[in-house]
Design a protein around this motif. Structure first.
Motif, PDB file in Angstrom:
ATOM      1  N   ARG A 172     -24.339  46.640  -3.941  1.00 36.44           N
ATOM      2  CA  ARG A 172     -23.596  46.739  -2.688  1.00 36.44           C
ATOM      3  C   ARG A 172     -24.193  45.812  -1.625  1.00 36.44           C
ATOM      4  NH1 ARG A 172     -24.199  52.082  -1.070  1.00 36.44           N
ATOM      5  NH2 ARG A 172     -22.729  52.732  -2.675  1.00 36.44           N
TER       6      ARG A 172
ATOM      7  N   ALA B 252     -22.368  42.568   0.213  1.00 38.09           N
ATOM      8  CA  ALA B 252     -22.357  42.397   1.668  1.00 38.09           C
ATOM      9  C   ALA B 252     -22.873  41.020   2.043  1.00 38.09           C
ATOM     10  CB  ALA B 252     -23.208  43.481   2.316  1.00 38.09           C
TER      11      ALA B 252
ATOM     12  N   ARG C 255     -16.373  43.417   6.749  1.00 35.38           N
ATOM     13  CA  ARG C 255     -16.692  44.091   5.486  1.00 35.38           C
ATOM     14  C   ARG C 255     -18.195  44.061   5.202  1.00 35.38           C
ATOM     15  NH1 ARG C 255     -12.660  42.746   0.572  1.00 35.38           N
ATOM     16  NH2 ARG C 255     -12.928  40.582   1.196  1.00 35.38           N
TER      17      ARG C 255
ATOM     18  N   LEU D  68     -20.582  47.503   4.644  1.00 36.51           N
ATOM     19  CA  LEU D  68     -21.364  47.716   3.426  1.00 36.51           C
ATOM     20  C   LEU D  68     -22.863  47.831   3.726  1.00 36.51           C
ATOM     21  CD1 LEU D  68     -19.696  45.366   0.762  1.00 36.51           C
ATOM     22  CD2 LEU D  68     -19.688  47.857   0.811  1.00 36.51           C
TER      23      LEU D  68
ATOM     24  N   THR E 182     -25.259  50.981   2.893  1.00 34.54           N
ATOM     25  CA  THR E 182     -26.423  50.790   2.008  1.00 34.54           C
ATOM     26  C   THR E 182     -27.711  51.237   2.689  1.00 34.54           C
ATOM     27  OG1 THR E 182     -25.306  48.923   0.962  1.00 34.54           O
ATOM     28  CG2 THR E 182     -27.678  49.126   0.608  1.00 34.54           C
TER      29      THR E 182
END
Length: 575
Positions: free
Chosen positions: A545, A549, A560, A564, A568
């Protein structure tokens, strides 16, 4: 001293019939006898008589009381009387001469004193003992003596050594630390330094290289003087008579760090499941360890004595020490959690064991490392790399590589795995000039020994490609990553965790090369597969993840990327 004076306050300040019995406990050499002697000298005018009793055994108590009879009857011939009769006369004399203080020094069992304390009610009793418990029926709360704080230990050492130059205080403090702030050890060292006109650093060097000699060498050269080794030999004799397992556990603990030893690290060493707990309790009773619900601690000098062979001490034979060492390393290996890199729930256990692994390795020479030691080194390196503790990881990887080559040969899979870990440590530390040749050699050797399709060979190719990427050599990195992904899909399948890692790495190098469209596609696929196969909370899922990102950020899609990254970070803190 203030606590002692508070309890044994002047008899004029309390009822004539009030008898005070005070016990002092602590490790042998901590200063119990010295404190009792100092109190007796300072307050002797407040008592009709002060008498010192050697309370190690019932026989020594009888002898000490018999000597009191001789003392208070200087003109009487008592040479033909039996010791028991003389002791009984002393007890009768004490009954009719109130206001005395009896010091029962180095008592080993309350039962030895109980008959005397029950009868002698016209004075006070001061008891010194290494036994911390079982005094409740005879005395109040024992006064437990601990080792000195560093400042007091350093001051005492300087005073005894006759070297109080402020410039030498750091060296004195280092020596006091090595001696664990124990008064007897400080006295032994300080007196030796004064007598030999030595230095703190010189004594420290001798202590580290000639431990057995220095532990059993009186500072003033008197062969009859008490030393650390002799002091604890008496205690261990008593403990061994009650439970030999307790001595064995202490010998095992000698190879670990002195503090916060997990008690379950000592489980499974006896046929009776509760035997270890009883043995630890006995050691705690005699102040050889400090015990709490989940851990135990001991004094570093107790450990040094227990690790040092002495042919004259049955508790410190070469065989007993070697057996304890072998048991210690086996217990450590058995306690290691699985999957050091990804098993998050095991990380607290790894951290708890790390000081004890470090201590064990510091007490043993690499040339004596066994296969058990090497397995610990290998797994500990992987854990430390996952935590980015690079200095220690590199040290362990270097030792493991040397040990594996000695035990198994340069081409053995264990040796190649250790060499791979060492190259990874160099790479993470930014030492690419050392990492890349090592990765290249390991890949070549694995291809020859294991074959092109072996998972370890694929791992080596992946690591070499990653090192090329870190060095900015994308021309060599990209083809290796692409080949590796193809091979892993063919050999391991699309859903294998190593395949996901390889796809993730290829996406990273595409990002570095500016090929964001392919990078985003691979990262999105890897994250989806990681969630499906490993779950939301797996470390590899968090990494996937985070990497997605990063690619979104490189592509300018900050909305976005931020979402993310926030998710995280929250998950990482939680996990």
């Amino acid at each position: 001293m203030a606590s002692l004076e508070q309890v044994l306050r002047p008899r004029s300040e309390r009822a004539a019939t009030q008898v005070v019995t005070q016990a002092m406990s602590g490790l042998g050499g901590v200063g119990k006898t010295t404190l009792a002697l100092h109190y007796a000298h300072s307050h002797c005018l407040g008592y009709t008589i002060v008498w010192w009793i050697n309370a190690e055994t019932p026989e020594t108590i009888t002898d000490s009381l018999a000597q009191l009879t001789t003392r208070v009857n200087p003109g009487t011939n008592t040479g033909t009387a039996a010791g028991d009769a003389l002791a009984q006369w002393a007890l009768a004399w004490l009954d009719t001469h109130p206001g005395w203080l009896l010091v029962f020094d180095n008592a080993t069992h309350p039962d030895h004193l109980a008959p005397y304390l029950a009868r002698l009610t016209n004075g006070d009793h001061l008891i010194t003992s290494r036994l911390t418990h079982d005094w409740d029926a005879l005395a109040g709360q024992p006064l437990h003596l601990d080792v000195l704080p560093l400042s007091a230990a350093t001051s005492l050492l300087c005073q005894l050594a006759g070297r109080n130059d402020p410039a030498e205080h750091p060296a004195a403090g280092e020596l006091a630390d090595e001696l664990g702030h124990l008064p007897l050890a400080l006295e032994q060292a300080g007196t030796h330094i004064r007598r030999t006109r030595g230095t703190y650093s010189g004594y420290l060097e001798r202590f580290r290289t000639q431990t057995a000699r220095m532990l059993d060498t009186p500072g003033n050269g008197d062969p009859h003087r008490t030393t650390i080794a002799r002091t604890w030999r008496i205690t261990l004799d008593t403990i061994a008579e009650r439970d030999p397992l307790a001595v064995h556990l202490l010998q095992i603990m000698a190879w670990l760090a002195p503090h916060d030893i997990p008690r379950d690290l000592l489980d499974g060493l006896a046929d009776d499941p509760g035997a270890e707990a009883d043995a630890l309790a006995l050691l705690n009773d005699f102040s050889m360890i400090t015990l709490n619900e989940s851990t135990a601690s001991t004094h570093r000098l107790v450990q040094a004595v227990a690790r040092t062979p002495d042919p004259h001490d049955p508790h410190r034979t070469e065989q007993a020490i070697q057996q304890a060492q072998n048991t210690a390393v086996a217990q450590i290996l058995y306690a290691l959690p699985d999957a050091p890199e990804t098993n998050i729930r095991g990380w607290p256990r790894w951290r708890a064991l790390l000081p004890h692994i470090s201590a064990y390795l510091s007490h043993t020479h690499p040339d004596a490392d066994t296969n058990t030691t090497d397995l610990i080194l290998h797994n500990m390196t992987i854990f430390l790399l996952s935590q980015e503790q690079l200095n220690q990881a590199t040290s362990y990887a270097e030792r493991s590589t040397t040990t594996s080559a000695r035990l198994h040969g340069e081409d053995h899979p264990y040796t190649l795995a250790s060499r791979n870990n060492l190259a990874s440590a160099y790479k993470l530390a930014g030492e690419l000039r050392r990492a890349i040749p090592l990765f290249e050699k390991t890949l070549t050797d694995r291809q020859q020994v294991l074959g092109d399709d072996h998972p370890d060979t694929l791992t080596s190719r992946n690591n070499l490609a990653s090192a090329y990427e870190s060095a900015g050599d994308l021309q060599r990195a990209i083809p290796l990553f692409e080949q590796n992904l193809t091979d892993r899909q063919r050999v391991l399948g699309d859903d294998h965790p190593d395949t996901l890692t390889c796809r993730n790495n290829l996406a990273s190098v595409y990002e570095s090369a500016g090929d964001l469209q392919r990078a985003i596609s691979l990262c999105e696929q890897t994250l989806t597969d990681s969630i499906r196969l490993l779950g939301e909370d797996h470390p590899h899922t968090l990494t996937s993840r985070n990497n997605l990102a990063s690619v979104y950020e490189s592509a300018g899609d900050l909305q976005r990327a931020i979402s993310l990254c926030e998710q995280t970070l929250t998950d990482s803190i939680r996990l």
